[in-house]
Design a protein around this motif. Sequence first.
Motif, PDB file in Angstrom:
ATOM      1  N   ALA A 161       0.836  -1.193   0.000  1.00  0.00           N
ATOM      2  CA  ALA A 161       0.000   0.000   0.000  1.00  0.00           C
ATOM      3  C   ALA A 161       0.873   1.246   0.000  1.00  0.00           C
ATOM      4  CB  ALA A 161      -0.908  -0.005   1.219  1.00  0.00           C
ATOM      5  N   THR A 162       0.604   2.183  -0.905  1.00  0.00           N
ATOM      6  CA  THR A 162       1.334   3.445  -0.964  1.00  0.00           C
ATOM      7  C   THR A 162       0.351   4.597  -0.835  1.00  0.00           C
ATOM      8  OG1 THR A 162       1.190   3.471  -3.385  1.00  0.00           O
ATOM      9  CG2 THR A 162       3.153   2.487  -2.411  1.00  0.00           C
ATOM     10  N   LEU A 163       0.790   5.668  -0.172  1.00  0.00           N
ATOM     11  CA  LEU A 163      -0.057   6.841   0.027  1.00  0.00           C
ATOM     12  C   LEU A 163      -0.157   7.614  -1.288  1.00  0.00           C
ATOM     13  CD1 LEU A 163      -1.650   8.582   2.085  1.00  0.00           C
ATOM     14  CD2 LEU A 163       0.480   9.852   2.464  1.00  0.00           C
ATOM     15  N   VAL A 164      -1.389   7.878  -1.734  1.00  0.00           N
ATOM     16  CA  VAL A 164      -1.614   8.581  -2.997  1.00  0.00           C
ATOM     17  C   VAL A 164      -1.885  10.059  -2.749  1.00  0.00           C
ATOM     18  CG1 VAL A 164      -3.139   8.767  -5.007  1.00  0.00           C
ATOM     19  CG2 VAL A 164      -2.492   6.526  -4.140  1.00  0.00           C
ATOM     20  N   THR A 165      -2.782  10.368  -1.821  1.00  0.00           N
ATOM     21  CA  THR A 165      -3.145  11.745  -1.554  1.00  0.00           C
ATOM     22  C   THR A 165      -3.878  11.813  -0.219  1.00  0.00           C
ATOM     23  OG1 THR A 165      -4.186  13.727  -2.521  1.00  0.00           O
ATOM     24  CG2 THR A 165      -5.404  11.659  -2.708  1.00  0.00           C
ATOM     25  N   THR A 166      -4.224  13.015   0.190  1.00  0.00           N
ATOM     26  CA  THR A 166      -4.963  13.221   1.438  1.00  0.00           C
ATOM     27  C   THR A 166      -6.055  14.257   1.208  1.00  0.00           C
ATOM     28  OG1 THR A 166      -3.475  14.980   2.179  1.00  0.00           O
ATOM     29  CG2 THR A 166      -2.930  12.720   2.851  1.00  0.00           C
ATOM     30  N   THR A 167      -7.049  14.261   2.102  1.00  0.00           N
ATOM     31  CA  THR A 167      -8.038  15.324   2.112  1.00  0.00           C
ATOM     32  C   THR A 167      -7.603  16.373   3.136  1.00  0.00           C
ATOM     33  OG1 THR A 167      -9.356  14.161   3.775  1.00  0.00           O
ATOM     34  CG2 THR A 167      -9.911  13.776   1.477  1.00  0.00           C
ATOM     35  N   LYS A 168      -8.222  17.550   3.059  1.00  0.00           N
ATOM     36  CA  LYS A 168      -7.821  18.630   3.958  1.00  0.00           C
ATOM     37  C   LYS A 168      -8.272  18.383   5.391  1.00  0.00           C
ATOM     38  CE  LYS A 168      -9.689  21.865   1.435  1.00  0.00           C
ATOM     39  NZ  LYS A 168     -10.130  23.199   0.951  1.00  0.00           N
ATOM     40  N   LEU A 169      -9.517  17.939   5.539  1.00  0.00           N
ATOM     41  CA  LEU A 169     -10.100  17.744   6.861  1.00  0.00           C
ATOM     42  C   LEU A 169     -10.971  16.499   6.869  1.00  0.00           C
ATOM     43  CD1 LEU A 169     -11.270  21.407   7.622  1.00  0.00           C
ATOM     44  CD2 LEU A 169      -9.362  20.234   8.717  1.00  0.00           C
ATOM     45  N   GLY A 170     -10.903  15.752   7.947  1.00  0.00           N
ATOM     46  CA  GLY A 170     -11.848  14.661   8.143  1.00  0.00           C
ATOM     47  C   GLY A 170     -11.610  13.456   7.249  1.00  0.00           C
ATOM     48  N   ALA A 171     -12.563  12.542   7.336  1.00  0.00           N
ATOM     49  CA  ALA A 171     -12.458  11.256   6.654  1.00  0.00           C
ATOM     50  C   ALA A 171     -12.715  11.388   5.157  1.00  0.00           C
ATOM     51  CB  ALA A 171     -13.458  10.278   7.263  1.00  0.00           C
ATOM     52  N   VAL A 172     -12.213  10.414   4.405  1.00  0.00           N
ATOM     53  CA  VAL A 172     -12.529  10.307   2.987  1.00  0.00           C
ATOM     54  C   VAL A 172     -13.925   9.705   2.873  1.00  0.00           C
ATOM     55  CG1 VAL A 172     -11.893   9.296   0.770  1.00  0.00           C
ATOM     56  CG2 VAL A 172     -10.108   9.978   2.395  1.00  0.00           C
ATOM     57  N   ARG A 173     -14.814  10.411   2.196  1.00  0.00           N
ATOM     58  CA  ARG A 173     -16.193   9.944   2.086  1.00  0.00           C
ATOM     59  C   ARG A 173     -16.401   9.051   0.868  1.00  0.00           C
ATOM     60  NH1 ARG A 173     -21.732  13.642   2.132  1.00  0.00           N
ATOM     61  NH2 ARG A 173     -23.163  11.954   1.608  1.00  0.00           N
ATOM     62  N   ARG A 174     -15.810   9.417  -0.284  1.00  0.00           N
ATOM     63  CA  ARG A 174     -15.992   8.619  -1.485  1.00  0.00           C
ATOM     64  C   ARG A 174     -14.833   8.843  -2.447  1.00  0.00           C
ATOM     65  NH1 ARG A 174     -20.822   6.676  -3.321  1.00  0.00           N
ATOM     66  NH2 ARG A 174     -21.313   6.608  -1.104  1.00  0.00           N
ATOM     67  N   ILE A 175     -14.488   7.797  -3.177  1.00  0.00           N
ATOM     68  CA  ILE A 175     -13.490   7.869  -4.236  1.00  0.00           C
ATOM     69  C   ILE A 175     -14.149   7.453  -5.538  1.00  0.00           C
ATOM     70  CG2 ILE A 175     -11.239   7.056  -5.064  1.00  0.00           C
ATOM     71  CD1 ILE A 175     -10.619   6.238  -2.151  1.00  0.00           C
ATOM     72  N   ARG A 176     -13.953   8.245  -6.592  1.00  0.00           N
ATOM     73  CA  ARG A 176     -14.423   7.889  -7.923  1.00  0.00           C
ATOM     74  C   ARG A 176     -13.213   7.698  -8.835  1.00  0.00           C
ATOM     75  NH1 ARG A 176     -19.407   6.142  -6.867  1.00  0.00           N
ATOM     76  NH2 ARG A 176     -21.018   7.747  -6.790  1.00  0.00           N
ATOM     77  N   VAL A 177     -13.336   6.772  -9.777  1.00  0.00           N
ATOM     78  CA  VAL A 177     -12.268   6.494 -10.736  1.00  0.00           C
ATOM     79  C   VAL A 177     -12.838   6.641 -12.144  1.00  0.00           C
ATOM     80  CG1 VAL A 177     -10.526   4.830 -11.503  1.00  0.00           C
ATOM     81  CG2 VAL A 177     -11.284   4.822  -9.113  1.00  0.00           C
ATOM     82  N   SER A 178     -12.102   7.329 -13.032  1.00  0.00           N
ATOM     83  CA  SER A 178     -12.564   7.461 -14.411  1.00  0.00           C
ATOM     84  C   SER A 178     -12.499   6.108 -15.110  1.00  0.00           C
ATOM     85  CB  SER A 178     -11.716   8.487 -15.163  1.00  0.00           C
ATOM     86  OG  SER A 178     -10.351   8.078 -15.214  1.00  0.00           O
ATOM     87  N   ALA A 179     -13.285   5.941 -16.160  1.00  0.00           N
ATOM     88  CA  ALA A 179     -13.349   4.661 -16.856  1.00  0.00           C
ATOM     89  C   ALA A 179     -12.006   4.258 -17.450  1.00  0.00           C
ATOM     90  CB  ALA A 179     -14.411   4.714 -17.947  1.00  0.00           C
ATOM     91  N   ASP A 180     -11.191   5.247 -17.841  1.00  0.00           N
ATOM     92  CA  ASP A 180      -9.879   4.907 -18.384  1.00  0.00           C
ATOM     93  C   ASP A 180      -8.847   4.646 -17.293  1.00  0.00           C
ATOM     94  OD1 ASP A 180      -9.248   7.420 -17.403  1.00  0.00           O
ATOM     95  OD2 ASP A 180      -8.583   8.229 -19.330  1.00  0.00           O
ATOM     96  N   GLY A 181      -9.249   4.820 -16.032  1.00  0.00           N
ATOM     97  CA  GLY A 181      -8.376   4.505 -14.898  1.00  0.00           C
ATOM     98  C   GLY A 181      -7.305   5.521 -14.608  1.00  0.00           C
ATOM     99  N   GLY A 182      -7.297   6.670 -15.309  1.00  0.00           N
ATOM    100  CA  GLY A 182      -6.214   7.619 -15.138  1.00  0.00           C
ATOM    101  C   GLY A 182      -6.448   8.701 -14.111  1.00  0.00           C
ATOM    102  N   THR A 183      -7.709   8.970 -13.749  1.00  0.00           N
ATOM    103  CA  THR A 183      -8.037  10.087 -12.881  1.00  0.00           C
ATOM    104  C   THR A 183      -8.924   9.624 -11.736  1.00  0.00           C
ATOM    105  OG1 THR A 183      -7.992  11.565 -14.806  1.00  0.00           O
ATOM    106  CG2 THR A 183      -9.017  12.423 -12.815  1.00  0.00           C
TER     107      THR A 183
END
Length: 375
Positions: free
Chosen positions: A113-135
Amino acid sequence: MSSARTRVLTLILVCCCVAAVGIGIGVARWPSDAPSEPPATTATTATTATTAPGGGPTGSGPDGARYTLAKMAPPGADAGRITTIAARGDDLVLLGTSKGRVYAVDHAKGDAATLVTTTKLGAVRRIRVSADGGTIAVLGENGDLRLLNLSGGTPTDLDIDVNEGPGALSPGGDLFVFGSFGPTVVKVADGSRSTLPEKPVPDGGRSAYEAWAVTGDGLVRAAGLEGVETWDPADPDRVGETVGCGCDARSVSLNGDGSVATFGTADGHAIVIDPATGRVLADKTIAAGESPGIWAATVFGDGRRAAAGSGADVVVWDVQGRRVLWRHTFPDYLVTRVDAVPNSAALLVTTIELDEKLDTPGERGTEVWLATPAP
């Protein structure tokens, strides 16, 4: 989310490194008098759980298809608990945590597991991934939204009303769309926004949109329980028809490019439609008799397979042949979400523990399972 029901957004990841399998042929419309499938209880013998690698159960469907379930713990003691997950095909799983961190687990690199990014405050509520997997789009519990290209570059940060999300990315990851009633379109590259006008309210009112998509030709779609609305950004004020299922819907989802919508109904059906024409592509009985209704439904990226959750059961089925490919019962849990993994035959299933099974009433345990077709 619709005010008609409460969604549980605290998730525990389940994942397994299994190769994807090809999926069936195109969709078709069924005659209305076609025989329905047997009640759900008659097929559960085909999914008797056994011990799978990683501790998850595996089972086979009526046609012999086998699926494997597995789950993953948080990546470390200081990572916090897992609050949401997403996946890109069969190679990469993204974990959001209560400490506002997003980790990537890359099967091709030894599952570390590698750290990708963080949010500014609080928990991560949802992650979306583009269909091409790049974003990816990362929504924090306080409304901070981060749009990030996984190959690198500077992220785009925005603040939105958390109740307007979680939204969706366009297939190529260049746009993000969100909004409960009037969609807002964000350009990922610079964060600029444009708001599309609200559609006229249908007879009987409208619930908040639950699913969003940008089509391959740039149309914007948003779906609520009453149906699917479509906007053409080149002519945003044009009023189009609300395309619904003609049913008492309890859930709705769109596939990655918005070409297929799936409704779950109060009487145990999953109905797949073409939002462009309103044509019913399939009407599948998932739970007959005293059904708790279909509170979660999804269609896989190419529209050839669909999945639904009813009570403690999750079902994967072939849209054209209406065959049940896999069915599993989660003892002591209710299925609250099903999400197809982009570019994969895998399925994320979210469950919540029944109150009467808990030592402390009101403290429900939530788990997310990744179901993958076994080789």
